[in-house]
Design a protein around this motif. Structure first.
Motif, mmCIF file in Angstrom:
data_model
loop_
_atom_site.group_PDB
_atom_site.id
_atom_site.type_symbol
_atom_site.label_atom_id
_atom_site.label_comp_id
_atom_site.label_asym_id
_atom_site.label_seq_id
_atom_site.Cartn_x
_atom_site.Cartn_y
_atom_site.Cartn_z
ATOM 1 N N VAL A 216 7.960 4.544 20.674
ATOM 2 C CA VAL A 216 6.742 4.036 21.171
ATOM 3 C C VAL A 216 5.993 3.617 19.871
ATOM 4 C CG1 VAL A 216 4.404 4.397 21.993
ATOM 5 C CG2 VAL A 216 6.638 5.475 23.012
ATOM 6 N N LYS A 217 5.786 2.383 19.739
ATOM 7 C CA LYS A 217 4.907 2.101 18.669
ATOM 8 C C LYS A 217 3.470 2.588 18.422
ATOM 9 C CE LYS A 217 3.345 -2.273 17.666
ATOM 10 N NZ LYS A 217 3.515 -3.680 17.401
ATOM 11 N N PHE A 218 2.958 3.158 17.174
ATOM 12 C CA PHE A 218 1.756 3.732 17.184
ATOM 13 C C PHE A 218 0.796 3.433 16.166
ATOM 14 C CE2 PHE A 218 4.303 6.536 14.693
ATOM 15 C CZ PHE A 218 3.411 7.131 13.848
ATOM 16 N N ALA A 219 1.502 2.535 15.360
ATOM 17 C CA ALA A 219 0.589 1.931 14.044
ATOM 18 C C ALA A 219 1.512 0.816 13.617
ATOM 19 C CB ALA A 219 0.598 3.266 13.007
ATOM 20 N N GLU A 220 0.630 -0.021 12.668
ATOM 21 C CA GLU A 220 0.849 -1.206 11.885
ATOM 22 C C GLU A 220 0.366 -1.095 10.822
ATOM 23 O OE1 GLU A 220 1.201 -4.047 15.617
ATOM 24 O OE2 GLU A 220 -0.586 -4.167 14.456
ATOM 25 N N LEU A 221 1.235 -1.422 9.541
ATOM 26 C CA LEU A 221 0.614 -1.652 8.335
ATOM 27 C C LEU A 221 0.883 -2.988 7.809
ATOM 28 C CD1 LEU A 221 1.931 0.765 5.284
ATOM 29 C CD2 LEU A 221 2.277 -1.813 5.179
ATOM 30 N N TYR A 222 -0.237 -3.355 7.214
ATOM 31 C CA TYR A 222 -0.438 -4.638 6.464
ATOM 32 C C TYR A 222 -0.763 -4.564 5.282
ATOM 33 C CZ TYR A 222 -0.809 -6.200 11.591
ATOM 34 O OH TYR A 222 -0.655 -6.466 12.785
ATOM 35 N N SER A 223 -0.320 -5.474 4.232
ATOM 36 C CA SER A 223 -0.553 -5.410 2.950
ATOM 37 C C SER A 223 -0.571 -6.667 2.262
ATOM 38 C CB SER A 223 0.595 -4.541 2.204
ATOM 39 O OG SER A 223 0.577 -4.405 0.966
ATOM 40 N N PRO A 224 -1.603 -6.778 1.157
ATOM 41 C CA PRO A 224 -1.663 -8.178 0.423
ATOM 42 C C PRO A 224 -0.426 -8.280 -0.384
ATOM 43 C CG PRO A 224 -3.067 -6.543 -0.367
ATOM 44 C CD PRO A 224 -2.485 -5.696 0.731
ATOM 45 N N HIS A 225 0.245 -7.258 -0.542
ATOM 46 C CA HIS A 225 1.716 -7.238 -1.445
ATOM 47 C C HIS A 225 2.767 -7.793 -0.822
ATOM 48 C CE1 HIS A 225 -0.302 -4.868 -4.643
ATOM 49 N NE2 HIS A 225 -0.735 -3.917 -3.731
ATOM 50 N N PHE A 226 2.696 -8.115 0.556
ATOM 51 C CA PHE A 226 3.871 -8.821 1.354
ATOM 52 C C PHE A 226 3.721 -10.241 0.898
ATOM 53 C CE2 PHE A 226 3.742 -5.571 4.904
ATOM 54 C CZ PHE A 226 4.530 -4.730 4.042
#
Length: 266
Positions: free
Chosen positions: A44-54
């Motif tokens: 089950v998905k429970f969190a998402e990570l976003y980054s300006p380094h992507f």
């Protein structure tokens, strides 16, 4: 967005979870392995990570919908009474290789997050590029502490794939698969990296299957491998075509033999 951010969808109560990483890298080995784990365990998905380094781009999804590049956290609750739960991270990409500070920042955020759920053990998955393959892909292992070699060797006894433990120094594990262990070690975490041998220039499901076989043996779960077997067959077909093309190109570049020259003058 000025720094890496994690958006939490829910906060599950987990029992001594093992943290497993499978992000894109050589041959997409780690990502394929993580995606298969998620699919077969119905995690089950429970969190998402976003980054300006992507990468500075969005992905175009079905229906012409754009989405930012991201990594995703999934959890699986072990139905066994004393079984350990699992947290898995996979995603669209890692930080580009040239951005070393970005790698450290993102991995630090990941470790901060999984620590909140009681993670102590880390397993990282990925590919290890080799110039050629002979037989089934082997899996190279590296651990955070010397005493863990025997610990994990015992867990891998009877594994259907060949797991290699290097005695000499040298080599490196680049990206999240290495930094999670290195930075985790500073936080009194421990773990192992399992890297499947791959030529690196194709999506390598055969290497992913080798890695998954080692991981499932080590943590004591069983998975249906049929979907990965199908993709592994596709990998084998692509490899055969590539090898045929390479042989054909080599033959064109070789000078004619004396025997061929002699025949030409008969």
């Amino acid at each position: 967005m000025k720094e890496t951010t994690i958006y939490v969808l829910e906060r599950p109560q987990l029992r001594d979870p093992v943290f497993i990483e499978g992000l894109p890298g050589i041959g997409l080995v780690g990502k394929l392995a993580a995606d298969h784990l998620i699919q077969e365990l119905e995690a089950v998905k429970f969190a998402e990570l976003y980054s300006p380094h992507f990468m500075h781009q969005v992905l175009i999804k079905k229906g012409s919908i754009v989405e930012l590049m991201k990594n995703e956290f999934y959890y699986w609750k072990n139905p066994k009474e004393n079984g350990r739960d699992i947290i898995i991270i996979t995603g669209d990409q890692q930080v580009p290789p040239t951005d070393s500070p970005g790698h450290y920042e993102v991995v630090g955020k990941i470790l901060d997050f999984v620590e909140e759920f009681g993670v102590r053990e880390i397993i990282t998955m990925g590919g290890y590029q080799v110039p050629e393959l002979q037989g089934e892909p082997r899996v190279l292992a590296a651990v955070t502490h010397e005493e863990l070699v025997d610990h994990y060797r015992k867990k891998l006894e009877g594994c259907e794939v060949d797991v290699i433990w290097r005695e000499d120094e040298g080599g490196a594990i680049v990206g999240a698969a290495g930094l999670l262990l290195g930075l985790g070690k500073l936080r009194s975490m421990y773990g192992i990296s399992l890297l499947g041998e791959s030529l690196g220039y194709i999506v390598d499901a055969k290497a992913a299957k080798s890695v998954i076989s080692a991981v499932t043996k080590m943590i004591g779960i069983e998975l249906d491998m049929s979907a990965l077997d199908e993709r592994a067959k596709e990998t084998e077909e692509i490899l055969q075509k590539v090898q045929e093309m390479q042989r054909a190109m080599l033959e064109q570049q070789l000078p004619p033999s004396h025997e061929e020259e002699d025949r030409g003058y008969l």
